[in-house]
Design a protein around this motif. Structure first.
Motif: not given
Lengths: 324, 324
Positions: A72-73, A242-244, A267-269, A283-285
């Motif tokens: 998705p990223f 974020d998938i992870l 998460g991240y993304d 998460t980190i945007r």
DNA sequence: TTGAAAGCGCTACCAA
DNA sequence: TTGGTAGCGCTTTCAA
């Protein structure tokens, strides 16, 4: 196939004139123009893009070479890149870049062979030489390689934000799961920042890394399985995407942990689904819009011979939601 | 830019010969070939794709025009289309199709202007005429329009599976949320099948439909908000795609409902994240691989003048997971 | 304001 | 096995 000379014949003018009305290049007799327009309509003519860009020696198209549309990223980035390019009057051709070097090169060369005037691409190991030798203006996203102009998020900042947030929420043993730590990936900085922050604060931590199965698929499930199998005493997870993170969340819940009470997850993304799951993901945007507009403007500048900085980095943002 | 005649000069042969070694078309003296190869390497030559396809009057590239890369369904389909095309020796150019008609047409024409030999596209209302008039072989995905060759899943079957499953799990009042019911969309059949099944079984139901905000963004959150605001007595949801279903799930959980005990949810598509959330989503799986390979093979046949059925449909599958 | 014609870089046919 | 050359469909001087 209707060509420009069919139209010319039909309208009783020369091909040059037809070309002029197509491109609106110079003053044209209103009458002539109407005749041409009518002829075009009658013959249902549409110009041959290929011939046109061959003749012009240039086209209004940039290529976007990404690793995987299923992530998705990248899909979101592609979406934004396209939107931004369009707002500048440019088109974009999206193409997946195979993860193996040879195929990647041929995908790159396909595009650069005059298909597009510039390329935005992810960086994969070993491509440094040929990207820097390429005559097509190229900017890489999320790479720290020196081989080209690059645009990326501040991954160190992201790593720091995530780690400090977890610590401030009371985590005392944190597990980090990274993507593949390929050389020259800017995302590696997330992991390094995590380690540094943990050590600075005297927080226990453990590192896991996902790998590629057959150089193609990510082995997320396997790694997450291990994380929960090998550890029972952790209270925080910082996942590199974020998938992870979503998979960690659902694994934790299915094992009876409460989130965020027992385990906190960052998460991240900030991909679209991160806000749609329950509890919604902290998460980190990454600033997709900025990232892509910067990338697009950079290639465009490169194409126009405008001076641009070799390396551009943009800040990230901590989005606190339900998992912490 | 190095051209074929630079190489020819360097190797002391004609451009024709260079062209031959590039294309491996006919017997060539080993010596000559080596000289050419060396020259190409020395000059770092790579052929101009555009000139080549203009000369050949043909290229090995098909276009994929999709509505939105941010929708995992289409991103995944694009991924598969690309993989499948590649296995046939073809490349694919992906391009987002704007939702408004004019922009859509120009995107289509850009591609069809000799950029690609064939097009796979989604169908948007009003395009019927120009797709059927197009000289570029075109197959539409998930459309029931007669304007072109089409490939789609059996959406009626999907609607029936989902509804019957919910009923068999004990649901007595089911809410259905559809995407936008645009004309000629094969997905409309999901809704029709749902209604028919509910009525056949004497089950209470209610219909909601999402719409496009400003013709661009989906208003999922608003509609879901309404569903939960206006109804308190329902025990099942059939959502027309998995994003919608995930959002229903997380809304339900955040409101204190237990899933599947209080409310059961069935989605549609089986996108990657559906299995990653908790509880994992029961859904109707579309066969992405089959869908894309059928689409690819159909355009390829069309390009080669091979006879193909006008309408092809493939079965779907009920995937029972944690939300029912 | 318009037309004639020379390319853009490559392929493929016809000769040699 | 090779070279010469006429296009592919379009743009863009240069003249008229």
């Amino acid at each position: 196939m209707t060509t420009i000379s069919d139209v010319a014949k039909e309208a009783n003018v020369s091909t040059a004139t037809v070309s002029r009305v197509i491109n609106g290049s110079s003053r044209i007799n209103a009458n002539t123009e109407k005749r041409v327009l009518d002829a075009m309509a009658k013959l249902n003519y549409s110009p041959n893009t290929i011939a046109r860009s061959l003749a012009k020696g240039h086209n209004d198209c940039i290529g976007f070479l990404l690793p995987d549309l299923n992530m998705p990223f990248w899909a979101k980035l592609a979406h934004e890149v396209e939107k931004c390019a369009k707002s500048h009057g440019w088109n974009v051709m999206i193409s997946s870049a195979p993860k193996n070097l040879d195929d990647y090169c041929s995908a790159y060369n396909r595009l650069s062979g005059s298909m597009v005037s510039g390329i935005i691409t992810t960086y994969i190991g070993g491509t440094a030489d040929f990207i820097s030798e390429s005559k097509t203006p190229t900017v890489t996203i999320s790479s720290i390689s020196e081989c080209s102009y690059s645009v990326s998020s501040n991954d160190e900042q992201g790593g720091i934000f995530a780690t400090r947030h977890l610590i401030s929420r009371g985590c005392r043993k944190i597990i980090h799961i990274s993507g593949e730590m390929l050389p020259e990936r800017s995302s590696n900085a997330r992991t390094h920042a995590f380690v540094k922050e943990c050590e600075r604060h005297g927080i226990a931590y453990k590192l896991y890394e996902t790998s590629l199965v057959d150089q193609v698929e990510n082995d997320y499930a396997g790694v997450i399985g291990n994380v929960f199998y090998e550890n029972t005493d952790f209270d925080g997870i910082f996942a590199s995407n974020d998938i992870l993170a979503s998979m960690c969340l659902s694994t934790a819940l299915s094992l009876g942990y409460r989130v965020p009470q027992d385990i906190k997850i960052v998460g991240y993304d900030d991909i679209p689904i991160s806000a749609m799951i329950y509890p919604p993901l902290t998460t980190i945007r990454q600033d997709y819009q900025k990232l892509s507009s910067l990338a697009v403007e950079t290639v465009l500048n490169l194409i126009n011979g405008v001076e641009v900085p070799k390396k551009q980095q943009i800040p990230v943002e901590l989005i606190v939601r339900g998992t912490t």
